[in-house]
Design a protein around this motif. Structure first.
Motif, PDB file in Angstrom:
ATOM      1  N   ILE A 135       0.888  -1.167   0.000  1.00 47.33           N
ATOM      2  CA  ILE A 135       0.000   0.000   0.000  1.00 47.33           C
ATOM      3  C   ILE A 135       0.921   1.210   0.000  1.00 47.33           C
ATOM      4  CG2 ILE A 135      -1.873   1.210   1.182  1.00 47.33           C
ATOM      5  CD1 ILE A 135      -2.687  -1.583   0.274  1.00 47.33           C
ATOM      6  N   ASN A 136       1.144   1.798  -1.167  1.00 44.92           N
ATOM      7  CA  ASN A 136       2.226   2.764  -1.299  1.00 44.92           C
ATOM      8  C   ASN A 136       1.794   4.207  -1.568  1.00 44.92           C
ATOM      9  OD1 ASN A 136       1.315   2.286  -3.861  1.00 44.92           O
ATOM     10  ND2 ASN A 136       3.177   1.258  -4.559  1.00 44.92           N
ATOM     11  N   TYR A 137       0.501   4.501  -1.368  1.00 41.25           N
ATOM     12  CA  TYR A 137       0.064   5.896  -1.444  1.00 41.25           C
ATOM     13  C   TYR A 137      -1.284   6.038  -0.758  1.00 41.25           C
ATOM     14  CZ  TYR A 137      -2.796   4.270  -5.422  1.00 41.25           C
ATOM     15  OH  TYR A 137      -3.684   3.586  -6.223  1.00 41.25           O
ATOM     16  N   GLN A 138      -1.517   7.238  -0.209  1.00 46.56           N
ATOM     17  CA  GLN A 138      -2.791   7.511   0.450  1.00 46.56           C
ATOM     18  C   GLN A 138      -3.917   7.406  -0.569  1.00 46.56           C
ATOM     19  OE1 GLN A 138      -3.602   7.769   3.486  1.00 46.56           O
ATOM     20  NE2 GLN A 138      -1.776   8.362   4.621  1.00 46.56           N
ATOM     21  N   GLY A 139      -5.007   6.775  -0.164  1.00 52.58           N
ATOM     22  CA  GLY A 139      -6.138   6.602  -1.056  1.00 52.58           C
ATOM     23  C   GLY A 139      -6.021   5.382  -1.950  1.00 52.58           C
ATOM     24  N   HIS A 140      -5.060   4.519  -1.670  1.00 54.64           N
ATOM     25  CA  HIS A 140      -4.925   3.255  -2.418  1.00 54.64           C
ATOM     26  C   HIS A 140      -6.254   2.509  -2.357  1.00 54.64           C
ATOM     27  CE1 HIS A 140      -3.609  -0.837  -3.379  1.00 54.64           C
ATOM     28  NE2 HIS A 140      -2.446  -0.365  -3.769  1.00 54.64           N
ATOM     29  N   PRO A 141      -6.725   1.935  -3.487  1.00 51.48           N
ATOM     30  CA  PRO A 141      -8.045   1.292  -3.496  1.00 51.48           C
ATOM     31  C   PRO A 141      -8.184   0.136  -2.498  1.00 51.48           C
ATOM     32  CG  PRO A 141      -6.836   0.827  -5.527  1.00 51.48           C
ATOM     33  CD  PRO A 141      -6.098   1.901  -4.812  1.00 51.48           C
ATOM     34  N   ARG A 142      -7.078  -0.472  -2.081  1.00 54.34           N
ATOM     35  CA  ARG A 142      -7.146  -1.569  -1.113  1.00 54.34           C
ATOM     36  C   ARG A 142      -6.586  -1.178   0.256  1.00 54.34           C
ATOM     37  NH1 ARG A 142      -7.775  -6.759  -3.137  1.00 54.34           N
ATOM     38  NH2 ARG A 142      -8.407  -7.179  -0.997  1.00 54.34           N
ATOM     39  N   ASN A 163       9.496   5.843   2.910  1.00 55.85           N
ATOM     40  CA  ASN A 163       9.599   7.049   2.075  1.00 55.85           C
ATOM     41  C   ASN A 163       8.597   7.107   0.932  1.00 55.85           C
ATOM     42  OD1 ASN A 163      11.921   8.005   3.557  1.00 55.85           O
ATOM     43  ND2 ASN A 163      13.110   6.441   2.482  1.00 55.85           N
ATOM     44  N   CYS A 164       7.402   6.546   1.143  1.00 57.60           N
ATOM     45  CA  CYS A 164       6.385   6.596   0.086  1.00 57.60           C
ATOM     46  C   CYS A 164       5.387   7.728   0.324  1.00 57.60           C
ATOM     47  CB  CYS A 164       5.657   5.261  -0.030  1.00 57.60           C
ATOM     48  SG  CYS A 164       4.560   4.883   1.357  1.00 57.60           S
ATOM     49  N   GLY A 165       5.545   8.470   1.437  1.00 60.98           N
ATOM     50  CA  GLY A 165       4.679   9.612   1.704  1.00 60.98           C
ATOM     51  C   GLY A 165       3.503   9.319   2.603  1.00 60.98           C
ATOM     52  N   MET A 166       3.312   8.063   2.996  1.00 59.42           N
ATOM     53  CA  MET A 166       2.168   7.731   3.846  1.00 59.42           C
ATOM     54  C   MET A 166       2.461   7.904   5.332  1.00 59.42           C
ATOM     55  SD  MET A 166       0.318   4.483   2.034  1.00 59.42           S
ATOM     56  CE  MET A 166      -1.018   4.517   3.227  1.00 59.42           C
ATOM     57  N   VAL A 167       3.715   7.678   5.729  1.00 62.36           N
ATOM     58  CA  VAL A 167       4.108   7.768   7.137  1.00 62.36           C
ATOM     59  C   VAL A 167       5.018   8.984   7.290  1.00 62.36           C
ATOM     60  CG1 VAL A 167       5.272   6.588   9.040  1.00 62.36           C
ATOM     61  CG2 VAL A 167       3.953   5.266   7.376  1.00 62.36           C
TER      62      VAL A 167
END
Length: 201
Positions: A135-142, A163-167
């Protein structure tokens, strides 16, 4: 191969290497106010003690059906309860329902956030991740439905890459659906940090 667990590279042809600059160490000036805010504890573990068939932390994605050492930050009281009865799924969170862990000790040692450091501990565990989804971005469908068969394939672990921007910290996070995949290894206690008196001058 490297005791610290950090990556290392060996380049055969020196002509592939271009010098950019030389970085000099700089003395740290710490005033009394800043010192008071510094962490007074450090988290450590035996870097050489890995259970059989367990993989050391890497920045790459967890491989399906492999076992990894992971960490869970909690309070001393909650740690006793977890040791006695096992982990229970959190009802919600960034990745929905599940047990929140990280392969990064630094990430786990920050939890519970806003809780006194001297009452935190980190539970070191072994986890068989089963089938993993990134799950590598906010709003990922799953993002919160990765274990729900109504929305597609069922996964056992959701992984947030570093470093994917979610945390905000940029550190990796994992959410494991089934607590039975988690085996407690030990509880890591924080150790007092001995600050150099010269830093206070």
């Amino acid at each position: 191969m490297v005791p610290s667990g950090l990556e290392e590279d060996c380049v055969w042809d020196p002509n592939r290497i271009q010098i950019i600059s030389v970085i000099e160490p700089k003395p740290v000036q710490v005033n009394n106010d800043l010192f008071a805010r510094l962490s007074r504890v450090q988290w450590a573990e035996d870097d050489f003690d890995l259970p059989c068939e367990v993989t050391r932390l890497g920045l790459d994605n967890p491989v399906n059906n492999k076992s990894y050492v992971m960490y869970h930050g909690t309070t001393r009281m909650n740690a006793q309860s977890i040791k006695a009865t096992g982990f229970r799924r959190s009802p919600d969170g960034m990745l929905g329902c599940g047990v929140y862990l990280s392969r990064d000790l630094q990430k786990a040692s920050r939890y519970p956030i806003d809780h006194p450091e001297n009452d935190r501990v980190v539970i070191k565990v072994k986890v068989n991740v089963g089938k993993v989804i990134a799950i590598n971005y906010q709003g990922h469908p799953r993002q919160k439905t990765w274990h729900d068969w109504r929305y597609g394939p069922v996964f056992d672990t959701a992984w947030v890459p570093p470093n994917c921007g979610m945390v905000p910290s940029g550190l990796e996070e994992d959410c494991v659906w089934d607590p039975n995949r988690i085996q407690i290894i030990s509880v890591i206690e924080p150790k007092p940090v001995q600050h150099c008196p010269s830093l206070l001058k």
